[in-house]
Enzyme design. Structure first.
Site, short mmCIF file in Angstrom:
data_model
loop_
_atom_site.label_atom_id
_atom_site.label_comp_id
_atom_site.label_asym_id
_atom_site.label_seq_id
_atom_site.Cartn_x
_atom_site.Cartn_y
_atom_site.Cartn_z
N SER A 96 -27.60 -28.03 24.57
CA SER A 96 -26.94 -26.74 24.75
C SER A 96 -25.59 -26.95 25.44
O SER A 96 -25.07 -28.07 25.47
CB SER A 96 -27.82 -25.79 25.55
OG SER A 96 -27.25 -24.49 25.59
N LYS A 142 -21.47 -23.16 28.51
CA LYS A 142 -20.93 -21.84 28.16
C LYS A 142 -22.05 -20.83 27.91
O LYS A 142 -21.78 -19.63 27.72
CB LYS A 142 -20.02 -21.96 26.94
CG LYS A 142 -18.78 -22.81 27.21
CD LYS A 142 -17.97 -23.02 25.96
CE LYS A 142 -16.75 -23.88 26.27
NZ LYS A 142 -17.12 -25.23 26.74
N LYS A 196 -25.75 -19.86 21.79
CA LYS A 196 -26.53 -20.96 22.39
C LYS A 196 -27.51 -20.44 23.43
O LYS A 196 -28.60 -20.96 23.60
CB LYS A 196 -25.58 -21.99 23.01
CG LYS A 196 -24.66 -22.69 22.03
CD LYS A 196 -25.43 -23.54 21.02
CE LYS A 196 -25.94 -24.82 21.63
NZ LYS A 196 -26.57 -25.69 20.62
#
Length: 518
Positions: free
Chosen positions: A443, A446, A458
């Site tokens: 991941s 952000k 994500k």
């Protein structure tokens, strides 16, 4: 008053013309570039010693002092002197140094050789005087032979060095650089770069870090003190915009110099750690290929974090590992790490065929014993992905396939959701279905309080795999797949990272563009 300048200009022009003719001479170029056998250097030195003896005896011995004894004749004494110098020269390996780059060593070695040989001749003369009762070699003659030999040997070496510098020096095609430091190591590097055959760089100065020394020269290379306030003027004075530093100076460059140099549009090059080079070898490799652009991690304000890999290697060895997004920057590095951990089979999943082919060639070259399986497909295609799981039954899955470019995903939000969310859901569901032991999701930082489409997509994927894990553990009495999420920050040099853009901007002389809320 005009005679001196005009005379100076006349001789200067004549000297320049002579140098140009020498540089253009094909015969001289062939002679200079052809390595001289060591026996030739030794033969020239011994000829100089013999000539020094004959000159000494010719002009210093009067007729009434000459001896008709064979032992004391000039020719026999010359033979003994040459023999002594020959033995001393071989023992001290005087002829094994490259004439064109070893002037300091030559000066020291020749001085030592003359001193030792003169001392040996003095001992021989005293011994002959005690045994045979005759004056063999006068002390003055021994001294004169040594001085003449030393002078002529140094002149020969200076002439060779001058001719080599004239033939090989082509400053128009070399990049002018300043070498960091004024130590013997920095000077040796600058001298070696300057004397390289077909070299890339022309060192024009040494940048001293010692505040207690004044400006001076070492073998015609100026040494200037580092001063942050006038660093730009120093580089302008020597008409260059590049600094070369040694690998041992990296910490100083990182903490002190980097920002100053970059602010003044000065390029930084690093001389990497060089394996030991035999300076006696005429065919020794040049240093120029070891001078490289600095890596961005060299300028980090911390040391790279290194994790222990022994436990990971125990888990991965001889296992089947699947990596999605295997042709990307992060996925490809995971592939390399799995190969180093000696995985039994590595399944590469990606939809980019050309990068996959390049990855296959790299793995075949670097890890020929590792079994690599290429599986071209889109992670959003559930049917295609299930074929991969059914065929290879991976034990570990590293899910790196994702869209990572923030501005691009802002313009194409549906693709970000489709790949980052539904693609992750497909791989996670199939991992559970086919009994994958560990699922590692790559991941991004952000995803923390996301402010953009990429980060939000994500974060949704993280929530899904986390919920799937707890749901399976709660409602099914079985050992379920373990889901692990790791968040990466700005991975240096990765696809979508700003670092390659910064590097290109710095190399182009700036400016460096930074996103700001205003």
């Amino acid at each position: 008053m005009l005679e001196i300048p005009l005379g100076y200009m006349f001789f200067d022009n004549m000297f320049r013309s002579l140098k140009n003719r020498m540089a253009e001479s094909s015969l001289l170029q062939n002679v200079i570039h052809t390595p001289s056998p060591r026996w030739v250097i030794l033969l020239i030195d011994m000829f100089i010693v013999a000539l020094s003896c004959l000159l000494t005896f010719t002009f210093s011995i009067t007729p009434d002092q000459q001896s008709h004894h064979l032992l004391n004749s000039p020719l026999s004494v010359t033979a003994v002197v040459v023999l002594v110098y020959f033995v001393v020269c071989k023992l001290m390996r005087i002829n094994e140094y490259i004439v064109r780059i070893s002037m300091i060593v030559d000066l020291y070695r020749l001085t030592l050789m003359v001193a030792v040989a003169s001392f040996v001749l003095l001992i021989i003369s005293m011994f002959v005087n005690l045994v045979a009762g005759m004056l063999y070699i006068r002390l003055w003659n021994i001294f004169l032979i040594g001085m003449l030999s030393f002078t002529m040997m140094m002149v020969v070496r200076l002439v060779v060095k001058f001719m080599y510098s004239v033939v090989t020096a082509d400053s128009s095609r070399r990049e002018r650089v300043i070498v960091l430091g004024s130590s013997i190591n920095s000077f040796a590097i600058a001298n070696a770069l300057r004397n390289e055959d077909n070299g890339r760089f022309l060192p024009v100065a040494l940048l001293s870090l010692n505040d207690h020394i004044g400006d001076y020269k070492i073998e015609n290379i100026p040494v200037v003190r580092y001063d942050q306030s006038n660093i730009k003027e120093v580089f302008e004075k020597y008409r260059c915009s590049t600094l070369i530093f040694l690998s041992g100076q990296q910490e100083f460059v990182r903490t002190v110099l980097a920002n100053v140099l970059l602010d003044n549009n000065i390029k930084i090059l690093k001389l990497n750690q060089v394996e030991e080079i035999d300076v006696k070898d005429e065919k020794a490799p040049n240093l120029s290929p070891h001078v490289q652009k600095i890596n961005i991690e060299d300028l980090l304000n911390r040391e790279p974090i290194k994790t222990g890999s022994a436990h990971i290697e125990d888990l991965i060895e001889n296992q089947v590992v699947m990596i999605t997004g295997a042709a990307g920057s992060i996925g490809s590095e995971i592939v390399r790490q799995m190969a180093r951990f000696r995985a039994g089979h590595i399944v590469l999943v990606d939809q980019a065929e050309s990068p996959m082919h390049e990855m296959q060639l790299e793995m075949e070259a670097k890890f020929p014993d590792i079994k690599i399986h290429l599986f071209v497909g889109d992670v959003t295609n559930t049917t295609r992905m299930e074929r991969a799981f059914a065929k290879y039954h991976p034990r570990y899955v590293f899910h790196a396939a994702a869209y990572k470019h923030v501005p691009m995903m802002e313009r194409n939000p549906t693709e970000a959701i489709l790949t980052n969310v539904f693609g992750t859901k497909n791989i996670a569901d199939l991992s559970v279905k086919y009994g994958v032991e560990k699922f590692v999701m790559i991941s991004t930082d952000k995803a923390v309080n996301p402010t953009n489409i990429m980060g939000a997509s994500k974060r949704i994927a993280e929530i899904y795999v986390q919920s799937l894990f707890f749901h399976r553990r709660k409602h099914f009495d079985e050992q379920s797949t373990q889901f692990i999420t790791t968040r990466f920050g700005n991975v240096l040099g990765s696809n979508g990272s700003v670092i390659p853009l910064f590097r290109r901007q710095i190399e182009a002389g700036g400016p460096v563009t930074v996103t700001h809320r205003d």
